[in-house]
Write a protein that holds these residues in place. Sequence first.
Motif, PDB file in Angstrom:
ATOM      1  N   ARG A 143       0.835  -1.207   0.000  1.00 56.46           N
ATOM      2  CA  ARG A 143       0.000   0.000   0.000  1.00 56.46           C
ATOM      3  C   ARG A 143       0.870   1.258   0.000  1.00 56.46           C
ATOM      4  O   ARG A 143       0.538   2.258  -0.647  1.00 56.46           O
ATOM      5  N   ALA A 144       1.971   1.221   0.742  1.00 55.69           N
ATOM      6  CA  ALA A 144       2.876   2.371   0.749  1.00 55.69           C
ATOM      7  C   ALA A 144       3.516   2.568  -0.618  1.00 55.69           C
ATOM      8  O   ALA A 144       3.694   3.704  -1.078  1.00 55.69           O
ATOM      9  N   MET A 145       3.870   1.462  -1.279  1.00 56.23           N
ATOM     10  CA  MET A 145       4.432   1.575  -2.620  1.00 56.23           C
ATOM     11  C   MET A 145       3.402   2.126  -3.595  1.00 56.23           C
ATOM     12  O   MET A 145       3.732   2.942  -4.471  1.00 56.23           O
ATOM     13  N   GLN A 146       2.134   1.712  -3.450  1.00 58.95           N
ATOM     14  CA  GLN A 146       1.089   2.251  -4.314  1.00 58.95           C
ATOM     15  C   GLN A 146       0.977   3.760  -4.147  1.00 58.95           C
ATOM     16  O   GLN A 146       0.877   4.510  -5.135  1.00 58.95           O
ATOM     17  N   ALA A 147       1.014   4.227  -2.891  1.00 57.96           N
ATOM     18  CA  ALA A 147       0.932   5.668  -2.635  1.00 57.96           C
ATOM     19  C   ALA A 147       2.137   6.399  -3.218  1.00 57.96           C
ATOM     20  O   ALA A 147       2.006   7.491  -3.783  1.00 57.96           O
ATOM     21  N   HIS A 148       3.315   5.798  -3.094  1.00 60.67           N
ATOM     22  CA  HIS A 148       4.514   6.437  -3.639  1.00 60.67           C
ATOM     23  C   HIS A 148       4.426   6.557  -5.156  1.00 60.67           C
ATOM     24  O   HIS A 148       4.744   7.618  -5.724  1.00 60.67           O
ATOM     25  N   LEU A 149       3.988   5.499  -5.826  1.00 66.11           N
ATOM     26  CA  LEU A 149       3.914   5.542  -7.282  1.00 66.11           C
ATOM     27  C   LEU A 149       2.819   6.489  -7.750  1.00 66.11           C
ATOM     28  O   LEU A 149       2.958   7.149  -8.792  1.00 66.11           O
ATOM     29  N   ASP A 150       1.724   6.580  -6.989  1.00 65.05           N
ATOM     30  CA  ASP A 150       0.659   7.512  -7.365  1.00 65.05           C
ATOM     31  C   ASP A 150       1.147   8.961  -7.285  1.00 65.05           C
ATOM     32  O   ASP A 150       0.775   9.803  -8.124  1.00 65.05           O
ATOM     33  N   GLU A 151       1.948   9.259  -6.281  1.00 63.98           N
ATOM     34  CA  GLU A 151       2.415  10.629  -6.073  1.00 63.98           C
ATOM     35  C   GLU A 151       3.678  10.953  -6.859  1.00 63.98           C
ATOM     36  O   GLU A 151       4.047  12.124  -6.988  1.00 63.98           O
ATOM     37  N   ASN A 152       4.350   9.919  -7.357  1.00 61.29           N
ATOM     38  CA  ASN A 152       5.603  10.123  -8.093  1.00 61.29           C
ATOM     39  C   ASN A 152       5.557   9.295  -9.375  1.00 61.29           C
ATOM     40  O   ASN A 152       6.096   8.190  -9.427  1.00 61.29           O
ATOM     41  N   PRO A 153       4.884   9.782 -10.402  1.00 59.54           N
ATOM     42  CA  PRO A 153       4.775   9.027 -11.655  1.00 59.54           C
ATOM     43  C   PRO A 153       6.144   8.665 -12.205  1.00 59.54           C
ATOM     44  O   PRO A 153       7.152   9.329 -11.929  1.00 59.54           O
TER      45      PRO A 153
END
Length: 475
Positions: A392-402
């Motif tokens: 979930r943390a990786m999902q948030a990181h990728l969403d905020e950092n394309p």
Amino acid sequence: MKGPTADMGEPLEPYVPDPTLRAALEDFGQQCDREISVPPQTRLDRGYGGGTLFVARLGEPAPPGREPARKVFVKVLPARSRHREVRGQQRPRAALGDFARQHLAEQIFPPIDLRDGRRLMFQEPTSDFQETTDDDARVRGLDELDGEDLLAAFRAVLEAVLHEWNGVVPAPGRTGPPTRETTLGPYLERELRAAGAWEKIHHAMSIFGFHSDAESLIIDSRPLPNPLRAVGPTSPHHRQPVRFHAGFAHGDLHGGNVLVPCGADGRPRPERFSLVGLSAVDAEAPLTRDVAALLLATVLRYVPSLSRDESEALIDYLVHPQRGRPGTLAGPVAELVRIADEVGAAYAQPLAGPATWRRQARLSLIAQALTCTTFEDLRPDRGLWCLRLAARAMQAHLDENPVGYAAAAAPPADPAAPVTAVGRWPVSPPNAVAPAVPAARTGASARHLLLWCALAAALLALAGVTAWALAPGHT
């Protein structure tokens, strides 16, 4: 060994039931001509590392009529981790600054190898720690504390690690801790290696039913990005730029390695804490490493008692602390997340600001959560919870950092890598005999069918030849 005196403490046997360890302590006392005893109520067990830590009193050679004693931490390392621990202990404490002299225990005797492969080590707490405790006072680990005592000690440790050990007071030619540039894959790999999890993480993923090269994982019917995939050079996220603040880190900061002295009134004195387990001290570590490690290790105490909604809320809060405390999450576990974010944001304010700090903190949280999946005593429930947290943390990181230009720079993805993997526990029943593989029976049936067809064709051919031979004109 001289027998322990009544003034120093109790004999070893009631408090050290392990005969191998007790024999080693007695032999140590005989060889160095020192009294060694174990005060009541000081035995502490480490958490995830599998070792044991307790406090002993060590008598020093002295003039007649005077028998001074000092407290020492006795640490017993399991055979599998002892070499890594001792390498870290070789760094001189003086080289780590004033914080080290105030809060880091120091190895005072060479380690002793036990006959069963374990290693015995002696560490001395700081003078502040020694002065706080008297002969009857307890020494408590942070993971023994609860309520307000826990929250106060948790805050004191994080503030000291950041503001004292890695102070941002301007100095000539320097405005704060240095920043470093790297990319996402190497950042995560470095954190996993520093935690000693690199050699274990792929096996841990397979235990939960996942392939470590999968692009995504399906957990509770929800597809999430595989947080370990970015470590692979074929991932489009591998080369995503990462900037982080670097400095001193303990590297193995959990409640079992934080000891808090108690005064004569029995109340903890968290400001005089002492850190043990200096195996992974690093002068160039991401400064969020210790924050993420202590936070996750402490909140994991509460995860088994959380409801499903509370467990999900805790993951959301850890991933997005800037959004504030969820209404469904109560008690100390929510306060721990708030304190960690508050202390980190205050530290980062004079630097690049809280946003940059939280981005770095999330990456350290991913690495620490993956590390926790390798601990056998956290599996299956808390280990799988940590994997969900990391994803979930990786999902948030990728969403905020394309991905941006990193996708164009990355090598093409490996077509042989699986696209998804489904997690389950257990993967197969323990000690179960592998069932017959249906595909093998199908293959066997196909071969039998081919044989029958070939035989039928041969018979038909033979019948045709026979009919031709017996036809008029061919006799």
